[in-house]
Every structure is written in C-alpha cells, then in structure tokens.
Enzyme design. Structure first.
Site, PDB file in Angstrom:
ATOM      1  N   PHE A 188      -3.821   3.099  14.618  1.00  0.00           N
ATOM      2  CA  PHE A 188      -4.302   4.153  13.817  1.00  0.00           C
ATOM      3  C   PHE A 188      -5.436   3.531  13.122  1.00  0.00           C
ATOM      4  O   PHE A 188      -5.722   2.413  13.064  1.00  0.00           O
ATOM      5  CB  PHE A 188      -3.249   4.389  12.980  1.00  0.00           C
ATOM      6  CG  PHE A 188      -2.167   5.495  13.587  1.00  0.00           C
ATOM      7  CD1 PHE A 188      -1.482   5.534  14.422  1.00  0.00           C
ATOM      8  CD2 PHE A 188      -2.284   6.878  12.659  1.00  0.00           C
ATOM      9  CE1 PHE A 188      -0.720   6.562  14.892  1.00  0.00           C
ATOM     10  CE2 PHE A 188      -1.606   7.898  13.107  1.00  0.00           C
ATOM     11  CZ  PHE A 188      -0.721   8.017  14.297  1.00  0.00           C
TER      12      PHE A 188
ATOM     13  N   LYS B 213     -10.751  -3.779  18.809  1.00  0.00           N
ATOM     14  CA  LYS B 213      -9.452  -4.048  18.981  1.00  0.00           C
ATOM     15  C   LYS B 213      -9.010  -3.817  20.504  1.00  0.00           C
ATOM     16  O   LYS B 213      -7.964  -4.089  20.933  1.00  0.00           O
ATOM     17  CB  LYS B 213      -8.453  -3.278  18.245  1.00  0.00           C
ATOM     18  CG  LYS B 213      -8.882  -3.925  16.579  1.00  0.00           C
ATOM     19  CD  LYS B 213      -7.836  -3.310  15.591  1.00  0.00           C
ATOM     20  CE  LYS B 213      -8.336  -3.414  14.224  1.00  0.00           C
ATOM     21  NZ  LYS B 213      -7.230  -3.435  13.193  1.00  0.00           N
TER      22      LYS B 213
ATOM     23  N   LYS C  91       9.301 -16.163 -11.265  1.00  0.00           N
ATOM     24  CA  LYS C  91       8.287 -15.168 -11.754  1.00  0.00           C
ATOM     25  C   LYS C  91       7.188 -15.674 -12.551  1.00  0.00           C
ATOM     26  O   LYS C  91       7.496 -16.654 -13.462  1.00  0.00           O
ATOM     27  CB  LYS C  91       9.306 -14.340 -12.754  1.00  0.00           C
ATOM     28  CG  LYS C  91       8.643 -13.365 -13.107  1.00  0.00           C
ATOM     29  CD  LYS C  91       9.471 -12.168 -14.022  1.00  0.00           C
ATOM     30  CE  LYS C  91       8.567 -11.223 -14.985  1.00  0.00           C
ATOM     31  NZ  LYS C  91       9.449 -10.875 -16.059  1.00  0.00           N
TER      32      LYS C  91
ATOM     33  N   ASP D 277      -3.933  -6.351   4.942  1.00  0.00           N
ATOM     34  CA  ASP D 277      -4.742  -7.308   5.766  1.00  0.00           C
ATOM     35  C   ASP D 277      -4.747  -8.772   4.859  1.00  0.00           C
ATOM     36  O   ASP D 277      -5.460  -9.669   5.620  1.00  0.00           O
ATOM     37  CB  ASP D 277      -6.161  -6.967   5.428  1.00  0.00           C
ATOM     38  CG  ASP D 277      -6.589  -5.597   6.430  1.00  0.00           C
ATOM     39  OD1 ASP D 277      -5.912  -5.815   7.428  1.00  0.00           O
ATOM     40  OD2 ASP D 277      -6.947  -4.448   6.086  1.00  0.00           O
TER      41      ASP D 277
ATOM     42  N   LYS E  53     -13.302   0.172  15.404  1.00  0.00           N
ATOM     43  CA  LYS E  53     -11.801  -0.478  15.590  1.00  0.00           C
ATOM     44  C   LYS E  53     -11.394  -0.251  17.090  1.00  0.00           C
ATOM     45  O   LYS E  53     -10.652  -1.324  17.707  1.00  0.00           O
ATOM     46  CB  LYS E  53     -10.930   0.210  14.675  1.00  0.00           C
ATOM     47  CG  LYS E  53     -11.156  -0.337  13.190  1.00  0.00           C
ATOM     48  CD  LYS E  53     -10.002   0.272  12.100  1.00  0.00           C
ATOM     49  CE  LYS E  53     -10.332  -0.270  10.617  1.00  0.00           C
ATOM     50  NZ  LYS E  53      -9.802   0.420   9.662  1.00  0.00           N
TER      51      LYS E  53
ATOM     52  N   ASN F 120       0.775  -1.136  -0.033  1.00  0.00           N
ATOM     53  CA  ASN F 120      -0.045   0.111   0.131  1.00  0.00           C
ATOM     54  C   ASN F 120       1.006   1.207   0.049  1.00  0.00           C
ATOM     55  O   ASN F 120       2.075   1.155   0.008  1.00  0.00           O
ATOM     56  CB  ASN F 120      -0.867  -0.060   1.185  1.00  0.00           C
ATOM     57  CG  ASN F 120      -0.164  -0.141   2.362  1.00  0.00           C
ATOM     58  OD1 ASN F 120       0.566   0.827   2.664  1.00  0.00           O
ATOM     59  ND2 ASN F 120      -0.235  -1.144   3.296  1.00  0.00           N
TER      60      ASN F 120
HETATM   61  O1  PMT Z   1       3.351   5.904   6.295  1.00  0.00           O
HETATM   62  P1  PMT Z   1       2.812   7.239   6.047  1.00  0.00           P
HETATM   63  O2  PMT Z   1       3.029   7.449   4.449  1.00  0.00           O
HETATM   64  O3  PMT Z   1       3.347   8.499   6.772  1.00  0.00           O
HETATM   65  O4  PMT Z   1       1.243   7.042   6.187  1.00  0.00           O
HETATM   66  C1  PMT Z   1       0.627   7.242   7.343  1.00  0.00           C
HETATM   67  C2  PMT Z   1      -0.498   6.297   7.510  1.00  0.00           C
HETATM   68  C3  PMT Z   1      -1.600   6.654   6.526  1.00  0.00           C
HETATM   69  C4  PMT Z   1      -0.106   4.695   7.101  1.00  0.00           C
HETATM   70  C5  PMT Z   1      -0.839   6.169   8.927  1.00  0.00           C
HETATM   71  O5  PMT Z   1      -1.299   7.556   9.526  1.00  0.00           O
HETATM   72  C6  PMT Z   1      -2.150   5.336   9.381  1.00  0.00           C
HETATM   73  O6  PMT Z   1      -3.122   5.504   9.291  1.00  0.00           O
HETATM   74  N1  PMT Z   1      -1.556   4.046   9.727  1.00  0.00           N
HETATM   75  C7  PMT Z   1      -2.588   2.779   9.994  1.00  0.00           C
HETATM   76  C8  PMT Z   1      -2.949   2.211   8.508  1.00  0.00           C
HETATM   77  C9  PMT Z   1      -3.822   0.987   8.810  1.00  0.00           C
HETATM   78  O7  PMT Z   1      -3.389  -0.037   8.569  1.00  0.00           O
HETATM   79  O8  PMT Z   1      -5.021   1.318   9.221  1.00  0.00           O
HETATM   80  P2  PMT Z   1      -6.017   0.358   9.486  1.00  0.00           P
HETATM   81  O9  PMT Z   1      -7.297   1.179   9.767  1.00  0.00           O
HETATM   82  O10 PMT Z   1      -6.129  -0.707   8.399  1.00  0.00           O
HETATM   83  O11 PMT Z   1      -5.869  -0.516  10.471  1.00  0.00           O
HETATM   84  C10 PMT Z   1      -6.135  -0.087  11.926  1.00  0.00           C
HETATM   85  C11 PMT Z   1      -4.946  -0.613  12.886  1.00  0.00           C
HETATM   86  O12 PMT Z   1      -4.905  -2.011  12.953  1.00  0.00           O
HETATM   87  C12 PMT Z   1      -3.691  -0.264  12.698  1.00  0.00           C
HETATM   88  O13 PMT Z   1      -3.102   0.474  13.935  1.00  0.00           O
HETATM   89  C13 PMT Z   1      -2.850  -1.032  12.008  1.00  0.00           C
HETATM   90  O14 PMT Z   1      -1.406  -0.927  12.092  1.00  0.00           O
HETATM   91  C14 PMT Z   1      -3.372  -2.162  12.593  1.00  0.00           C
HETATM   92  N2  PMT Z   1      -3.294  -3.457  11.900  1.00  0.00           N
HETATM   93  C15 PMT Z   1      -4.066  -3.412  10.787  1.00  0.00           C
HETATM   94  C16 PMT Z   1      -4.213  -4.567  10.025  1.00  0.00           C
HETATM   95  C17 PMT Z   1      -3.422  -5.914  10.477  1.00  0.00           C
HETATM   96  N3  PMT Z   1      -3.243  -7.012   9.631  1.00  0.00           N
HETATM   97  N4  PMT Z   1      -2.678  -5.781  11.735  1.00  0.00           N
HETATM   98  C18 PMT Z   1      -2.766  -4.819  12.317  1.00  0.00           C
HETATM   99  O15 PMT Z   1      -2.208  -4.559  13.609  1.00  0.00           O
END
Ligand code: PMT
Length: 414
Positions: free
Chosen positions: A332, A350, A296, A286, A346, A217
């Site tokens: 986040f 979580k 490849k 995810d 979330k 991503n």
């Molecule tokens: O890195 P930059 O370019 O500065 O961009 C910043 C950012 C947009 C990446 C950052 O600000 C941000 O939003 N990070 C979280 C991105 C994310 O995966 O969000 P989510 O809503 O999909 O996940 C929610 C939370 O679960 C996040 O804390 C994530 O780290 C965590 N997660 C998600 C999926 C997964 N399989 N395991 C996790 O732990």
C-alpha cells in the site's frame, strides 16, 4: 481503466435464506440476524418451532423479513409441501438459536414439526448456531450430536462463553448476529481463493518512548482487516499480523498481534515463506525512539529532542529477498502528495507486483474511515482507478487482482 468490481465476493444479494428459530432465550437475537440478512439483500424466510413463538412473536419476523412465517405444520397458510420446498429452494438454512433439542433432532433425523421436517428434507447448506445452558451444551449427548452434524458437512458455530440468562457461566451463548452473517457469507462464497495462504498486515505500530508514551499514526486497521476478512470468506487460509487496534478479529482468521515495527517484521518474516499472496496494509512507523526510558519522562525543559532510529522497511526486505518470486507481493502507499509518482517509486524500489495507493489527506479515504479511493499500479505500468468504494469492496478488488497475478505466474502449481 475505471471499473468497479461487479460484486462483493461474499455478497448475499438475492440468496434465499431460511432462518430456523427454536425456543431459547436467545430467540430475540434472531430478529437482529434477520434484519442484517435483509440489509444484505438476501431473501429471508423464517420458520419457528412452537416453543420459539413463546419467546418472540412470528409477527416480528414477518415484519422484518417481509415474508410469511411458518411455525406449525398444519396452520392455515402453510402450504401442503412448504416443508419440502422451503429447504430445497433455499441456498442456506441457519438454525439460530438451535436448542439442544433441535440439535438432537437434526442429528438423528427426527421430523416432528415444520422446522425439523423442513431441515430433514433440505438440500440447502445448513449452519447450526447452538445456544443453550452450559451443562446442556457440555453434556456428552449434545457434544456427540454436534460432532455428528459436523461429520455430515453441516457447519456448527461454537457458542460464545460468558454469563448466561440462567446465571450459569460457560459456553452456550448464541454468537453475535454479525458473526453469524459472516459465517453465512463464508459458506455461500464461491471459495475462489481456497488453497491459498494469504498474509495480511494491518494497523499502526506503536514505538515506545517510555512506559506511557509512544509514536504512532492514525491507522485503525480497518483496511487490512477488511482484506483479511474478504480473503477468509473467499476460502483462503489467512494470517493477519496486526498492530494494536480496537477491531474484532474476523472469523476464521489467524491473528498475530504485535506492537512495534520490529515485532511486526519478525512476525511477517516468520510467515512469509509459506504465503502465496502477501498484502501489506499496515502503516508501519518509519522511525522509533533511539532509546526507551524505563521510567516516565518527567516534565523538564521547554523543549525536548527525541532521537529517532530508522525502522527496517519490512516490505522492501520481502521484495528484495524473494529471489524465486514464490508469492504475489502487494504493498500500500499512503500519500498526501504526488500520489501516483510516489506510489510508482515504491512499487519499483520495493520490487512489488502491485501497489495500492491512497490519498490519506482526504476525509473519505485512507485512515479510519469505512471508504477508500485507491489507484492500483502494476509492474507493467498499468494503473487502475476505481471510484470511491467501501473498504470491503476495495478488499475484494485488491484480492481479485492479486489472484489474477497469482494465476498468471509461470511457476504456480496450484
Ligand atoms: O487502517 P486504516 O485506518 O483503515 O487506514 C488504512 C491505511 C491508510 C493505513 C492503508 O490504506 C494504507 O495506506 N496502508 C499503508 C500505510 C503506509 O505505511 O504506507 P507507506 O507508503 O508509508 O508504506 C509503503 C508500504 O511499505 C506499505 O505497504 C507499508 O506497509 C510498508 N512499510 C512501510 C514502512 C516500513 N518500515 N515497513 C513497511 O513494510
């Protein structure tokens, strides 16, 4: 609530800094250092050795700092007690570059020119940035002088290694001015997170399909790195688990590099138990391809379906496993719609203490840019809505709130 943090915690605005320049080829880099410090709104004065003036003119520093430069003890314009007041009025003296001679003089209390006399009389913190030929640096005399300075609480930056101006290879290079500024921020900060272990995740994960392709991503790691850097400047011991990025590791931060979500999970679980504050800013994929081809994948039919498996949700696993709530858990939420509702779900699902929601469809927030506009949601239903800020400012705000939650914990004993 709509509040901007009063100050960035590592802020140097108004700090009095004396840059002491001695006679080495890296003296020219001190000009950039002064420029960066002035940009941070520090009040900068420059003292030079006589030899330094042969490498770079005092006028350069006078123009950059906006202040007079002193290079001789008894020059016209040098006040009778400047050698005492400069080092006592200052918050920090940065000796950059510090030649072997200056390192030795400071270590042994020799005061035979303005710079060394001012340093001897100083009450300010001192940061020494040695820069010299490799053999001079590695000479036991210099090494012992460096140890002596460190034992006295003077911070000495390790010089960089590489090809030097004299064509020798090895340590001796002046650290980059931006690194020196970062070290100065750390020295000048009030260290309000000292004693805390902070675990931060950053960047995207790469989920390989074959040896040359992967699912990922747009995360660059900027947000997570800003948090790791801010936490370290504020005195925390920081572990950063990062997906692949092109960012420099913040000084003093312990980096663990990972590539996939499964690797990130392993690394996070390893450090979780010892952490006081955990901030998950990484954009974890995810899903991952069900299988990774050894070769490849060749171009073939018009369409190609890739089967994906769901990756474990690392943050949810942490939230569910922390029965004793030993830490403050911050997530986040990267959303393109229904920001608050999705983030709130979330936060609850979580089992987090707070979640930082950002709208990643915006051009000035979320992925890749240097700014972010976030909403911070808390377990008690409070929502904080600060304005658009630099990611460094967001980092300090998130850490401020996490620290408050940490301090409010019934069980915390620090
Ligand atoms: O890195 P930059 O370019 O500065 O961009 C910043 C950012 C947009 C990446 C950052 O600000 C941000 O939003 N990070 C979280 C991105 C994310 O995966 O969000 P989510 O809503 O999909 O996940 C929610 C939370 O679960 C996040 O804390 C994530 O780290 C965590 N997660 C998600 C999926 C997964 N399989 N395991 C996790 O732990």
């Amino acid at each position: 609530m709509n509040e901007k943090p009063a100050t960035e915690k590592g802020n140097m605005k108004g700090k009095q800094i004396v840059v002491g320049v001695s006679g080495g080829i890296a003296a020219y880099k001190a000009a950039e250092l002064v420029r960066l410090l002035v940009r941070e709104e520090a009040v900068v004065r420059v003292a030079m050795t006589a030899n330094a003036t042969r490498f770079i003119a005092p006028l350069t520093f006078a123009a950059l700092s906006g202040n007079r430069v002193i290079s001789r003890m008894f020059d016209e314009g040098t006040g009778a007690i400047d050698h005492v007041t400069w080092g006592q009025d200052a918050d920090l003296i940065i000796l950059a570059p510090a030649t072997a001679n200056v390192v030795a003089k400071v270590a042994h209390g020799i005061a035979d020119d303005f710079l060394s006399t001012m340093t001897l009389a100083a009450t300010a913190r001192i940061l020494v940035c040695p820069s010299m030929n490799t053999r001079m640096y590695e000479n036991p005399a210099t090494q012992e002088n460096v140890s002596l300075l460190q034992r006295r609480g003077i911070v000495v930056m390790e010089p960089g290694a590489g090809e030097l101006a004299c064509r020798d290879e090895g340590p001796g290079r002046l650290p980059e001015p931006s690194e020196i500024v970062e070290e100065a921020r750390w020295i000048l900060s009030d260290q309000d997170l000292a004693g805390l272990q902070v675990l931060v995740t950053a960047g995207a994960t790469h989920e390989p399909m074959d040896p040359v392709r992967y699912i990922t991503n747009r995360s660059t790691g900027k947000m997570g790195y800003a948090i790791a850097q801010a936490a370290r400047i504020r005195g925390a011991s920081v572990k950063l688990v990062s997906g692949p990025t092109s960012l420099a590791v913040p000084r003093g931060v312990d980096l663990e590099s990972v590539t996939t979500a499964l690797e990130m999970r392993q690394a996070v679980l390893k450090h979780f138990a010892g952490s006081d504050i955990v901030v998950m800013a990484a954009a974890v994929s995810d899903y991952r391809p069900h299988s990774t081809e050894g070769q490849k994948i060749k171009k073939g039919p018009e369409t190609l379906a890739v089967e994906l498996d769901r990756n474990p949700d690392i943050l949810a696993e942490l939230g569910q496993s922390r029965e004793e709530k030993h830490c403050v858990l911050v997530g986040f939420a990267a959303e393109t719609d229904d920001l608050l509702a999705n983030a709130e779900k979330k936060l609850k699902d979580k089992n987090l203490d707070m979640i930082v929601a950002n709208d990643v469809s915006r051009e000035d927030a979320g992925f890749a840019v240097d700014t972010n506009e976030v909403k911070i949601l808390f377990r008690d239903g409070k929502v904080e809505t600060p304005p658009l800020m630099k990611k460094q400012e967001v980092a300090d705000l998130v850490l401020d709130r996490a620290k408050t939650l940490w301090e409010a914990r019934p069980r915390h004993g620090k």
